[in-house]
Motif scaffolding. Structure first.
Motif, PDB file in Angstrom:
ATOM      1  N   ILE A   1     -17.128  -4.787   1.244  1.00 14.69           N
ATOM      2  CA  ILE A   1     -15.914  -5.513   0.455  1.00 14.69           C
ATOM      3  C   ILE A   1     -15.496  -4.540  -0.588  1.00 14.69           C
ATOM      4  CG2 ILE A   1     -15.171  -7.383  -0.865  1.00 14.69           C
ATOM      5  CD1 ILE A   1     -17.221  -9.295   0.719  1.00 14.69           C
ATOM      6  N   ALA A   2     -16.372  -3.978  -1.131  1.00 16.21           N
ATOM      7  CA  ALA A   2     -15.825  -2.857  -2.279  1.00 16.21           C
ATOM      8  C   ALA A   2     -15.338  -1.912  -1.867  1.00 16.21           C
ATOM      9  CB  ALA A   2     -17.128  -2.550  -3.223  1.00 16.21           C
ATOM     10  N   VAL A   3     -15.681  -1.413  -0.732  1.00 17.79           N
ATOM     11  CA  VAL A   3     -14.818  -0.256  -0.252  1.00 17.79           C
ATOM     12  C   VAL A   3     -13.393  -0.678   0.441  1.00 17.79           C
ATOM     13  CG1 VAL A   3     -14.903   1.339   1.965  1.00 17.79           C
ATOM     14  CG2 VAL A   3     -17.012   1.016   0.444  1.00 17.79           C
ATOM     15  N   ALA A   4     -13.442  -1.761   1.111  1.00 16.06           N
ATOM     16  CA  ALA A   4     -11.928  -2.153   1.225  1.00 16.06           C
ATOM     17  C   ALA A   4     -11.082  -2.439   0.361  1.00 16.06           C
ATOM     18  CB  ALA A   4     -12.302  -3.583   2.277  1.00 16.06           C
ATOM     19  N   LEU A   5     -11.579  -3.047  -0.595  1.00 11.20           N
ATOM     20  CA  LEU A   5     -10.999  -3.476  -1.873  1.00 11.20           C
ATOM     21  C   LEU A   5     -10.277  -2.089  -2.554  1.00 11.20           C
ATOM     22  CD1 LEU A   5     -12.841  -6.609  -3.641  1.00 11.20           C
ATOM     23  CD2 LEU A   5     -10.643  -6.432  -2.114  1.00 11.20           C
ATOM     24  N   ALA A   6     -11.269  -1.269  -2.789  1.00 10.54           N
ATOM     25  CA  ALA A   6     -10.814   0.130  -3.612  1.00 10.54           C
ATOM     26  C   ALA A   6      -9.694   0.601  -2.303  1.00 10.54           C
ATOM     27  CB  ALA A   6     -12.083   1.029  -3.559  1.00 10.54           C
ATOM     28  N   ALA A   7      -9.925   0.877  -1.125  1.00  9.61           N
ATOM     29  CA  ALA A   7      -8.920   1.442  -0.517  1.00  9.61           C
ATOM     30  C   ALA A   7      -7.484   0.793  -0.462  1.00  9.61           C
ATOM     31  CB  ALA A   7      -9.381   1.533   0.986  1.00  9.61           C
ATOM     32  N   LEU A   8      -7.497  -0.572  -0.428  1.00  8.18           N
ATOM     33  CA  LEU A   8      -6.270  -1.535  -0.545  1.00  8.18           C
ATOM     34  C   LEU A   8      -5.734  -1.347  -2.087  1.00  8.18           C
ATOM     35  CD1 LEU A   8      -7.375  -4.538   1.377  1.00  8.18           C
ATOM     36  CD2 LEU A   8      -5.421  -3.043   1.792  1.00  8.18           C
ATOM     37  N   ALA A   9      -6.598  -1.178  -2.979  1.00 13.20           N
ATOM     38  CA  ALA A   9      -6.000  -0.868  -4.476  1.00 13.20           C
ATOM     39  C   ALA A   9      -5.311   0.402  -4.513  1.00 13.20           C
ATOM     40  CB  ALA A   9      -7.106  -0.865  -5.415  1.00 13.20           C
ATOM     41  N   GLY A  10      -5.777   1.535  -3.913  1.00 11.27           N
ATOM     42  CA  GLY A  10      -4.931   2.760  -4.014  1.00 11.27           C
ATOM     43  C   GLY A  10      -3.552   2.659  -3.297  1.00 11.27           C
ATOM     44  N   ALA A  11      -3.713   1.996  -2.135  1.00 11.00           N
ATOM     45  CA  ALA A  11      -2.261   1.819  -1.246  1.00 11.00           C
ATOM     46  C   ALA A  11      -1.458   0.811  -2.094  1.00 11.00           C
ATOM     47  CB  ALA A  11      -2.836   1.562   0.039  1.00 11.00           C
ATOM     48  N   ALA A  12      -2.256   0.058  -2.724  1.00 12.77           N
ATOM     49  CA  ALA A  12      -1.445  -1.413  -3.217  1.00 12.77           C
ATOM     50  C   ALA A  12      -0.502  -0.939  -4.486  1.00 12.77           C
ATOM     51  CB  ALA A  12      -2.157  -2.144  -3.785  1.00 12.77           C
ATOM     52  N   HIS A  13      -0.832   0.337  -4.943  1.00 16.24           N
ATOM     53  CA  HIS A  13      -0.150   0.516  -6.514  1.00 16.24           C
ATOM     54  C   HIS A  13       1.300   0.769  -6.049  1.00 16.24           C
ATOM     55  CE1 HIS A  13       0.609   2.022 -10.354  1.00 16.24           C
ATOM     56  NE2 HIS A  13       0.939   2.981 -10.205  1.00 16.24           N
ATOM     57  N   SER A  14       1.660   1.292  -5.053  1.00 17.55           N
ATOM     58  CA  SER A  14       3.087   1.729  -4.470  1.00 17.55           C
ATOM     59  C   SER A  14       3.767   0.611  -3.812  1.00 17.55           C
ATOM     60  CB  SER A  14       3.185   2.946  -3.826  1.00 17.55           C
ATOM     61  OG  SER A  14       2.544   2.730  -2.520  1.00 17.55           O
ATOM     62  N   ALA A  15       3.111  -0.487  -3.294  1.00 16.77           N
ATOM     63  CA  ALA A  15       3.549  -1.622  -2.767  1.00 16.77           C
ATOM     64  C   ALA A  15       4.626  -2.286  -3.575  1.00 16.77           C
ATOM     65  CB  ALA A  15       2.624  -2.567  -2.254  1.00 16.77           C
ATOM     66  N   GLU A  16       5.780  -2.682  -3.064  1.00 13.42           N
ATOM     67  CA  GLU A  16       6.790  -3.477  -3.589  1.00 13.42           C
ATOM     68  C   GLU A  16       6.722  -4.945  -3.490  1.00 13.42           C
ATOM     69  OE1 GLU A  16       9.592  -2.554  -5.463  1.00 13.42           O
ATOM     70  OE2 GLU A  16       8.634  -0.319  -5.483  1.00 13.42           O
ATOM     71  N   ASN A  17       6.462  -5.514  -2.249  1.00 17.22           N
ATOM     72  CA  ASN A  17       6.452  -6.854  -1.829  1.00 17.22           C
ATOM     73  C   ASN A  17       5.038  -7.464  -2.168  1.00 17.22           C
ATOM     74  OD1 ASN A  17       6.526  -9.410  -0.675  1.00 17.22           O
ATOM     75  ND2 ASN A  17       7.819  -8.979   0.880  1.00 17.22           N
ATOM     76  N   CYS A  18       5.026  -7.930  -3.111  1.00 18.79           N
ATOM     77  CA  CYS A  18       3.477  -8.910  -3.411  1.00 18.79           C
ATOM     78  C   CYS A  18       2.962  -9.717  -2.579  1.00 18.79           C
ATOM     79  CB  CYS A  18       3.796  -9.505  -4.999  1.00 18.79           C
ATOM     80  SG  CYS A  18       4.012  -8.274  -6.261  1.00 18.79           S
ATOM     81  N   GLU A  19       3.702 -10.435  -2.013  1.00 18.11           N
ATOM     82  CA  GLU A  19       3.226 -11.557  -0.882  1.00 18.11           C
ATOM     83  C   GLU A  19       2.632 -10.740   0.313  1.00 18.11           C
ATOM     84  OE1 GLU A  19       2.451 -14.723  -0.983  1.00 18.11           O
ATOM     85  OE2 GLU A  19       3.027 -14.468  -3.315  1.00 18.11           O
ATOM     86  N   ASP A  20       3.201  -9.845   0.796  1.00 14.49           N
ATOM     87  CA  ASP A  20       2.798  -9.155   1.786  1.00 14.49           C
ATOM     88  C   ASP A  20       1.588  -8.424   1.385  1.00 14.49           C
ATOM     89  OD1 ASP A  20       5.025  -9.521   3.539  1.00 14.49           O
ATOM     90  OD2 ASP A  20       6.226  -8.005   3.077  1.00 14.49           O
ATOM     91  N   LEU A  21       1.545  -7.956   0.210  1.00 16.59           N
ATOM     92  CA  LEU A  21       0.134  -7.061  -0.312  1.00 16.59           C
ATOM     93  C   LEU A  21      -0.956  -8.005  -0.351  1.00 16.59           C
ATOM     94  CD1 LEU A  21      -1.399  -4.771  -1.274  1.00 16.59           C
ATOM     95  CD2 LEU A  21      -0.371  -5.461  -3.571  1.00 16.59           C
ATOM     96  N   ARG A  22      -0.801  -9.447  -0.888  1.00 13.21           N
ATOM     97  CA  ARG A  22      -1.660 -10.377  -1.134  1.00 13.21           C
ATOM     98  C   ARG A  22      -2.332 -10.654   0.333  1.00 13.21           C
ATOM     99  NH1 ARG A  22      -1.828 -15.096   0.026  1.00 13.21           N
ATOM    100  NH2 ARG A  22       0.223 -15.475   0.231  1.00 13.21           N
ATOM    101  N   ALA A  23      -1.231 -10.802   1.301  1.00 12.01           N
ATOM    102  CA  ALA A  23      -1.735 -11.395   2.683  1.00 12.01           C
ATOM    103  C   ALA A  23      -2.500 -10.393   3.080  1.00 12.01           C
ATOM    104  CB  ALA A  23      -0.447 -11.598   3.557  1.00 12.01           C
ATOM    105  N   ARG A  24      -2.379  -8.956   3.430  1.00  9.06           N
ATOM    106  CA  ARG A  24      -3.154  -7.778   3.718  1.00  9.06           C
ATOM    107  C   ARG A  24      -4.501  -7.953   2.982  1.00  9.06           C
ATOM    108  NH1 ARG A  24       1.209  -3.939   3.142  1.00  9.06           N
ATOM    109  NH2 ARG A  24      -0.346  -2.906   1.411  1.00  9.06           N
ATOM    110  N   ILE A  25      -4.470  -8.125   1.690  1.00 12.17           N
ATOM    111  CA  ILE A  25      -5.802  -8.218   1.020  1.00 12.17           C
ATOM    112  C   ILE A  25      -6.525  -9.123   1.515  1.00 12.17           C
ATOM    113  CG2 ILE A  25      -6.817  -8.455  -1.119  1.00 12.17           C
ATOM    114  CD1 ILE A  25      -4.548  -6.575  -2.436  1.00 12.17           C
ATOM    115  N   GLU A  26      -5.895 -10.684   1.512  1.00  9.40           N
ATOM    116  CA  GLU A  26      -6.828 -11.679   2.281  1.00  9.40           C
ATOM    117  C   GLU A  26      -7.284 -11.406   3.507  1.00  9.40           C
ATOM    118  OE1 GLU A  26      -4.353 -15.096   1.883  1.00  9.40           O
ATOM    119  OE2 GLU A  26      -4.940 -15.715  -0.063  1.00  9.40           O
ATOM    120  N   SER A  27      -6.468 -10.928   4.508  1.00  9.31           N
ATOM    121  CA  SER A  27      -7.102 -10.858   5.890  1.00  9.31           C
ATOM    122  C   SER A  27      -8.227  -9.631   5.601  1.00  9.31           C
ATOM    123  CB  SER A  27      -5.866 -10.400   6.648  1.00  9.31           C
ATOM    124  OG  SER A  27      -5.294  -9.273   6.382  1.00  9.31           O
ATOM    125  N   SER A  28      -8.060  -8.756   4.913  1.00  8.13           N
ATOM    126  CA  SER A  28      -9.140  -7.752   4.781  1.00  8.13           C
ATOM    127  C   SER A  28     -10.529  -8.323   4.345  1.00  8.13           C
ATOM    128  CB  SER A  28      -8.870  -6.561   3.982  1.00  8.13           C
ATOM    129  OG  SER A  28      -9.753  -5.761   3.733  1.00  8.13           O
TER     130      SER A  28
END
Length: 106
Positions: free
Chosen positions: A7-34
């Motif tokens: 979980i920590a590795v998945a969250l860290a990977a998502l956090a890096g890619a998430a910084h440049s993401a524009e759409n919050c709901e899409d990002l939230r959904a991707r993190i939830e599914s991960s």
């Protein structure tokens, strides 16, 4: 322990890619599914203002850093909430009485 590391590795990977993401709901959904794919069943992922105080761990940001994505484990509906409860059957008997459970015999 292996579960937590995954979980920590998945969250860290998502956090890096998430910084440049524009759409919050899409990002939230991707993190939830991960997180769900890692086997976690009781958790919440919410989007809040970047300067807001919130419970949990920051796992990403969106809208050019003006919002942050928060993850909190062991909250929200558990596996029992997914199962619908069955109400007892209500039956009107021939004599006009009402029986709970479907049995009109006395």
């Amino acid at each position: 322990m292996k579960h937590g590391l995954l979980i920590a590795v998945a969250l860290a990977a998502l956090a890096g890619a998430a910084h440049s993401a524009e759409n919050c709901e899409d990002l939230r959904a991707r993190i939830e599914s991960s997180i769900a794919a890692a086997g976690v069943t009781r958790f919440t992922v919410t989007v809040v203002d970047a300067n807001a105080s919130a419970n949990g761990q920051t796992v990403g940001s969106c809208e050019l850093g003006s919002k942050k994505v928060m993850y909190e484990r062991d909250v929200g509906p558990g596996p029992s909430a997914a199962r619908p409860t069955v109400a007892p059957m209500l039956t009107e008997c021939k004599d006009g009485t009402v029986s709970v459970g479907g049995d009109c015999r006395k």
